[in-house]
Enzyme design. Structure first.
Site, PDB file in Angstrom:
ATOM      1  NE  ARG A  89      -3.099   2.629   2.921  1.00 48.64           N
ATOM      2  CZ  ARG A  89      -2.608   3.544   3.780  1.00 48.64           C
ATOM      3  NH1 ARG A  89      -1.513   3.272   4.471  1.00 48.64           N
ATOM      4  NH2 ARG A  89      -3.219   4.692   3.953  1.00 48.64           N
ATOM      5  CG  HIS A 177      -9.021   6.103   4.118  1.00 49.02           C
ATOM      6  ND1 HIS A 177      -9.408   7.278   4.736  1.00 49.02           N
ATOM      7  CD2 HIS A 177      -8.132   5.530   4.963  1.00 49.02           C
ATOM      8  CE1 HIS A 177      -8.793   7.396   5.896  1.00 49.02           C
ATOM      9  NE2 HIS A 177      -8.006   6.343   6.067  1.00 49.02           N
ATOM     10  CG  HIS A 200     -11.942   4.351   6.047  1.00 52.43           C
ATOM     11  ND1 HIS A 200     -11.628   3.088   5.595  1.00 52.43           N
ATOM     12  CD2 HIS A 200     -11.047   4.618   7.031  1.00 52.43           C
ATOM     13  CE1 HIS A 200     -10.599   2.623   6.275  1.00 52.43           C
ATOM     14  NE2 HIS A 200     -10.227   3.542   7.155  1.00 52.43           N
ATOM     15  CG  LEU A 201     -16.405   7.116  10.123  1.00 57.76           C
ATOM     16  CD1 LEU A 201     -17.639   7.276  10.996  1.00 57.76           C
ATOM     17  CD2 LEU A 201     -15.936   8.450   9.574  1.00 57.76           C
ATOM     18  N   GLY A 202     -11.869   5.951  11.329  1.00 66.20           N
ATOM     19  CA  GLY A 202     -10.881   5.285  12.167  1.00 66.20           C
ATOM     20  C   GLY A 202      -9.952   6.333  12.738  1.00 66.20           C
ATOM     21  N   GLY A 204      -7.487   7.488  11.170  1.00 62.74           N
ATOM     22  CA  GLY A 204      -7.572   8.348   9.999  1.00 62.74           C
ATOM     23  C   GLY A 204      -8.959   8.175   9.414  1.00 62.74           C
ATOM     24  NE  ARG A 233      -3.681  11.447   9.875  1.00 66.25           N
ATOM     25  CZ  ARG A 233      -3.903  10.459   9.023  1.00 66.25           C
ATOM     26  NH1 ARG A 233      -4.782  10.601   8.051  1.00 66.25           N
ATOM     27  NH2 ARG A 233      -3.256   9.308   9.159  1.00 66.25           N
ATOM     28  N   GLY A 321     -12.359   1.185  11.574  1.00 63.11           N
ATOM     29  CA  GLY A 321     -12.478   0.736  12.960  1.00 63.11           C
ATOM     30  C   GLY A 321     -13.620   1.358  13.722  1.00 63.11           C
ATOM     31  CB  ILE A 322     -14.606   4.877  14.439  1.00 65.64           C
ATOM     32  CG1 ILE A 322     -13.394   5.173  15.319  1.00 65.64           C
ATOM     33  CG2 ILE A 322     -15.835   5.608  14.957  1.00 65.64           C
ATOM     34  CD1 ILE A 322     -12.979   6.630  15.321  1.00 65.64           C
ATOM     35  N   GLY A 323     -16.168   3.160  12.324  1.00 65.39           N
ATOM     36  CA  GLY A 323     -17.387   2.936  11.545  1.00 65.39           C
ATOM     37  C   GLY A 323     -17.965   1.551  11.724  1.00 65.39           C
ATOM     38  CD  GLU A 324     -14.779  -2.339   9.733  1.00 61.26           C
ATOM     39  OE1 GLU A 324     -14.303  -3.173  10.545  1.00 61.26           O
ATOM     40  OE2 GLU A 324     -14.207  -2.034   8.677  1.00 61.26           O
TER      41      GLU A 324
END
Length: 392
Positions: A89, A177, A200-202, A204, A233, A321-324
């Site tokens: 990546r 992302h 996409h919540l984490g 970052g 950030r 991570g947060i979103g899930e």
């Protein structure tokens, strides 16, 4: 046995890795692991298989080369000795790279030219490419660019309101992302709907607006610092704030440290960048409550803005991570968005179900577990092993 592909996701001081066996549509993860705190005395390596932790132990890694060497030794101890290719990546492809590429000397030289676009990430990622080549000189390596997914976003959304010469120099909105978004789009297919938003919540965090599965706008900009607030950030700022701080004596290095490492949830709460402890303490800690509330508010605001771009909304997707995992965060983001047809089913949301919207809701709300490593494995297979990619 199906060929083994090693997927590497390197940060400035960390390395996440995974081994997949891929042949055509047959995809199987064998191992996943992480090396943390590279370049410090507090390093750690962990390895997982079959969703279970095999081990975790402390170790010191002087640099990326040492981390790569330890990773290869660990995988060999687990019987992984038949690697066919390595996929990386790469956080920023700049204006040049809009698709995965086989890594050669020319590409490595081009990546070094792109370091100003991502000075926190690219040096470490280039070092890992070189470390793999030193260990296995003949092993094919593929660069998978996190910005590539966004390369078809229309110019009107990519441009900043700056002089033309800066646009021509590549100062534009790139978005990040991309591998995560690409996975979600591939998983849902046509079920994603004509007008969709993926959040996409984490640590970052970013967001993308999609029409028929193709991106039309995204929250992050030239760098992963832009958009809404994240773990450490700042997200978007009034440019005058930076001018004010520069006039007050802030150097570029001091600004970078503050914006990328001391802001966001960390800056507002004054104690942590992790969402879980903030949720646990917000009833008694005003700063923690404010950090959570600001995060949800800013994400909600971007959903409204992107819905305007799309002319309506059919599907809202949470990932990362947060979103899930963060049930109350999803609930608070969606609260007040009923006018967009968003209404959650509380029980489904509480169990992190894949579909969490109420049956009567006009807009579907989904929770999709992302898999950036699998996207790296797929791209690596298609570039380095095209004959295997054709096997069904």
């Amino acid at each position: 046995m199906k060929p083994a592909i090693l997927c590497l996701n390197g940060g400035s001081s960390s390395l996440k890795f995974a081994v997949y066996r891929v042949s055509g549509r047959a995809e199987e993860i064998v191992f996943s692991g992480a090396i943390e705190a590279i370049g410090t005395d507090g390093g750690k390596i962990s390895l997982r298989a079959d969703n279970k932790k095999l081990f975790e132990k402390n170790a010191s890694f002087a640099d990326q080369a040492a981390a790569i060497q330890t990773m290869f030794a660990t995988l060999q101890e687990q019987g992984v000795k038949d690697l066919a290719a390595v996929g990386h990546r790469i956080v920023h492809g700049g204006p040049l790279f809009t698709a995965p590429q086989r890594i050669d000397e020319k590409l490595k030289a081009a990546l070094k030219e792109l370091i100003p676009f991502a000075p926190l990430h690219l040096p470490g990622q280039i070092a890992m490419i070189e470390a793999v080549a030193a260990h296995y000189p003949q092993l094919p390596q593929v660069a998978c660019f996190d910005t590539a997914f966004h390369s078809c976003i229309p110019e009107i959304a990519r441009r900043f309101a700056l002089p033309q010469e800066l646009w021509e120099q590549g100062i534009k909105r790139y978005g990040f992302h991309g591998l995560s978004y690409e996975f979600v789009v591939s998983k849902l297919g046509k079920e994603i709907g004509q007008r969709a938003i993926i959040a996409h919540l984490g640590n970052g965090s970013s967001m993308v607006a999609l029409k028929d599965g193709a991106p039309v706008d995204t929250s992050m900009g030239l760098t992963p610092t832009g958009g809404f607030m994240m773990g450490t950030r700042s997200g978007d700022l009034d440019p005058g704030v930076l001018l004010y701080l520069m006039n007050a004596g802030y150097s570029a290095d001091r600004l970078e440290k503050m914006l990328n490492h001391q802001s966001g949830l960390m800056g507002v709460s004054g104690r942590t960048s992790e969402m879980k402890p903030l949720l646990e303490t917000r009833q008694t800690d005003h700063a923690a409550a404010m950090a959570v509330e600001m995060f949800c508010y800013q994400v909600r605001k971007f959903i409204g803005a992107f819905t305007a771009v799309l002319g309506g909304l059919d599907t809202l997707i949470f990932t990362g991570g947060i979103g899930e995992q963060a049930v109350p965060v999803r609930a608070e983001i969606c609260a007040g968005l009923e006018y967009l047809g968003i209404e959650l089913e509380a029980t489904a949301n509480h169990r992190n179900a894949e579909l969490i919207s109420a049956k009567s809701a006009r807009c579907l709300v989904r929770v999709i577990k992302t898999d950036e490593d699998l996207m790296i494995a797929r791209h690596t297979q298609s570039i380095a092993m095209p004959a295997e990619a054709k096997i069904i």
